[in-house]
Design a protein around this motif. Sequence first.
Motif, short mmCIF file in Angstrom:
data_model
loop_
_atom_site.label_atom_id
_atom_site.label_comp_id
_atom_site.label_asym_id
_atom_site.label_seq_id
_atom_site.Cartn_x
_atom_site.Cartn_y
_atom_site.Cartn_z
N LEU A 362 42.05 31.83 34.28
CA LEU A 362 40.74 32.37 34.62
C LEU A 362 40.68 32.57 36.13
CD1 LEU A 362 38.51 30.15 32.31
CD2 LEU A 362 39.54 32.38 31.79
N VAL A 363 40.41 33.79 36.56
CA VAL A 363 40.39 34.13 37.98
C VAL A 363 38.94 34.14 38.44
CG1 VAL A 363 41.20 35.74 39.73
CG2 VAL A 363 42.43 35.54 37.56
N PRO A 364 38.55 33.19 39.30
CA PRO A 364 37.13 33.00 39.63
C PRO A 364 36.44 34.24 40.20
CG PRO A 364 38.41 31.12 40.37
CD PRO A 364 39.40 32.16 39.94
N ASP A 365 37.01 34.86 41.20
CA ASP A 365 36.33 35.96 41.88
C ASP A 365 36.89 37.29 41.39
OD1 ASP A 365 34.61 37.23 43.62
OD2 ASP A 365 36.00 37.17 45.31
N ALA A 366 36.77 37.53 40.09
CA ALA A 366 37.33 38.75 39.50
C ALA A 366 36.42 39.27 38.41
CB ALA A 366 38.73 38.48 38.95
N GLY A 367 36.36 40.61 38.32
CA GLY A 367 35.60 41.27 37.27
C GLY A 367 36.51 41.82 36.19
N HIS A 368 36.06 42.91 35.59
CA HIS A 368 36.79 43.45 34.43
C HIS A 368 38.15 44.02 34.81
CE1 HIS A 368 37.21 44.78 30.36
NE2 HIS A 368 37.28 46.05 30.69
N LEU A 369 38.24 44.68 35.96
CA LEU A 369 39.52 45.28 36.38
C LEU A 369 40.29 44.30 37.24
CD1 LEU A 369 38.54 48.99 37.09
CD2 LEU A 369 39.16 47.88 34.94
N VAL A 370 40.57 43.14 36.67
CA VAL A 370 41.23 42.06 37.40
C VAL A 370 42.61 42.49 37.89
CG1 VAL A 370 42.08 41.04 35.25
CG2 VAL A 370 41.90 39.63 37.30
N MET A 371 43.29 43.37 37.16
CA MET A 371 44.65 43.77 37.56
C MET A 371 44.64 44.66 38.79
SD MET A 371 43.32 45.64 35.03
CE MET A 371 43.13 47.33 34.48
N LEU A 372 43.46 45.24 39.12
CA LEU A 372 43.30 45.99 40.36
C LEU A 372 42.67 45.14 41.46
CD1 LEU A 372 42.02 49.46 39.05
CD2 LEU A 372 44.32 48.88 39.83
N GLU A 373 41.78 44.25 41.07
CA GLU A 373 41.07 43.43 42.06
C GLU A 373 41.93 42.30 42.59
OE1 GLU A 373 36.61 41.52 42.61
OE2 GLU A 373 37.35 41.97 40.59
N HIS A 374 42.70 41.67 41.71
CA HIS A 374 43.61 40.59 42.10
C HIS A 374 44.99 40.87 41.49
CE1 HIS A 374 40.65 38.00 44.03
NE2 HIS A 374 39.83 38.27 43.03
N PRO A 375 45.63 41.93 41.93
CA PRO A 375 46.90 42.31 41.31
C PRO A 375 47.98 41.26 41.44
CG PRO A 375 46.55 43.53 43.36
CD PRO A 375 45.25 42.84 43.03
N GLU A 376 47.94 40.50 42.56
CA GLU A 376 49.00 39.51 42.77
C GLU A 376 48.94 38.39 41.75
OE1 GLU A 376 45.32 38.29 44.35
OE2 GLU A 376 46.44 40.10 44.84
N VAL A 377 47.74 38.02 41.30
CA VAL A 377 47.62 36.98 40.28
C VAL A 377 48.21 37.46 38.96
CG1 VAL A 377 46.01 35.57 38.94
CG2 VAL A 377 45.56 36.01 41.36
N VAL A 378 47.87 38.69 38.58
CA VAL A 378 48.38 39.24 37.33
C VAL A 378 49.89 39.40 37.39
CG1 VAL A 378 48.22 41.17 35.70
CG2 VAL A 378 46.17 40.40 36.92
N ILE A 379 50.40 39.86 38.52
CA ILE A 379 51.85 40.01 38.67
C ILE A 379 52.55 38.66 38.54
CG2 ILE A 379 53.69 40.60 40.31
CD1 ILE A 379 51.69 42.73 41.43
N ASP A 380 52.03 37.66 39.22
CA ASP A 380 52.63 36.33 39.16
C ASP A 380 52.71 35.80 37.74
OD1 ASP A 380 53.05 36.13 41.85
OD2 ASP A 380 51.35 34.82 42.26
N ARG A 381 51.60 35.92 37.02
CA ARG A 381 51.56 35.35 35.67
C ARG A 381 52.41 36.18 34.70
NH1 ARG A 381 51.97 31.81 37.81
NH2 ARG A 381 52.23 30.82 35.78
N LEU A 382 52.48 37.49 34.89
CA LEU A 382 53.37 38.30 34.06
C LEU A 382 54.83 37.93 34.32
CD1 LEU A 382 51.84 41.91 34.15
CD2 LEU A 382 51.93 40.33 32.21
N ALA A 383 55.17 37.72 35.59
CA ALA A 383 56.54 37.32 35.92
C ALA A 383 56.88 35.99 35.26
CB ALA A 383 56.71 37.23 37.43
#
Length: 411
Positions: A362-383
């Motif tokens: 769960l990303v605290p400061d993120a809305g619906h487009l989390v992959m654009l707003e916090h791309p580094e978090v999504v990249i890390d977890r996908l990796a």
Amino acid sequence: MSESSAEAVVSAASVAAASAGNWRKAGVVGAAIGVVAAGAAAGVAIERLTVGRGMRQKARLALDSTGPYGALRGTPGKAYADDGTELYYEVDDAEPQAPLAPRRRRLFGRKAPAPVTVVFSHGYCLNQDSWHFQRAALRGVVRTVHWDQRSHGRSGRGKSQLDDETPVTIDQLGRDLKAVIDAAVPEGPIVLVGHSMGGMTVMALADQYPELIRDRVVAVALVGTSSGRLGEVNFGLPVAGVNAVRRVLPGVLRALGQQADLVERGRRATADLFAGVIKRYSFAGRDVDPAVERFAERMIEGTPIDVVAEFYPAFTAHDKTAALARFAELPVLVLAGVKDLVTPSEHSEAIADLLPDAELVLVPDAGHLVMLEHPEVVIDRLADLLMRAGAVPAGATVGAYGSTSSTAQPR
């Protein structure tokens, strides 16, 4: 606003009002167009943009002229759905012989990953470019497929919808994904990644093709999505407002879809108004790059209003909770923005409760487009998901990538 632009807006509202029955309902229409286009409901109080008009205009001009976001292109291909709809996809092939770039080393270490294909499915009113940052990070490292859902992006309009007025269903989207996989990934292991409607598409695929999940899928990522009960989402509105919107929205959407040309003129005339709605329902932070905001606007603005109207009813009928059991034996990532107003993070928590071995982020400061707003978090977890699936070496280190990874809260 010019006189002709104002006339377009008034005319669009008048058409919808006549269909809905009275002018009180028409008051919801202006907000409904933009909000639904963002994947939300209607009737929201518009918040002002947090960047100046001049800055935003410069960002729009820069993006529209050069397209730094969404400019990545791969090898194009076409698949055909069971009703003949043309589905467009692109493939980015892995480059096992290429020199190891710093990003590749940071994500996966020095050993080449296993030959999996990661298939990305986008959300409502978006297109394959919504995965821009994740695509850039994985490019050349693993084989990826990015496709446009029917009636979105470069894919064709749904033939069943055009020819027979058949309602769109999430099950149909699952069959569309199967057609893309058959064409672009006829063999080999697969990782499925879906955001919002794309996550529902992945669930529909699992529901209808359990043998594919069992035999070929090695990992799944569900980002900002839901397995059902979307009719209960309040979109950040008070109860009275939500109830009013739910009463009038189906009729309003039907009216707008029947007057698409007129409504599109109204959308263009009130672009700044809709930009505020899109921002509210796409992002949670107040310091999002204006060019990224414009990038999201451009994707959403590119979705015709008749497509918006066509797809919306499918979400209230969506229920794929039982299909989640197909993923029980797989590495699964469930990720959501805590401030998502479209598919609230509680829906991701409900998915994770049914998949107790899944990683919930769960990303605290993120809305619906989390992959654009916090791309580094999504990249890390996908990796990390790829590592857990055996697609990358177990010794890979991914935690140091990105500046906001520490804000994610794994369960």
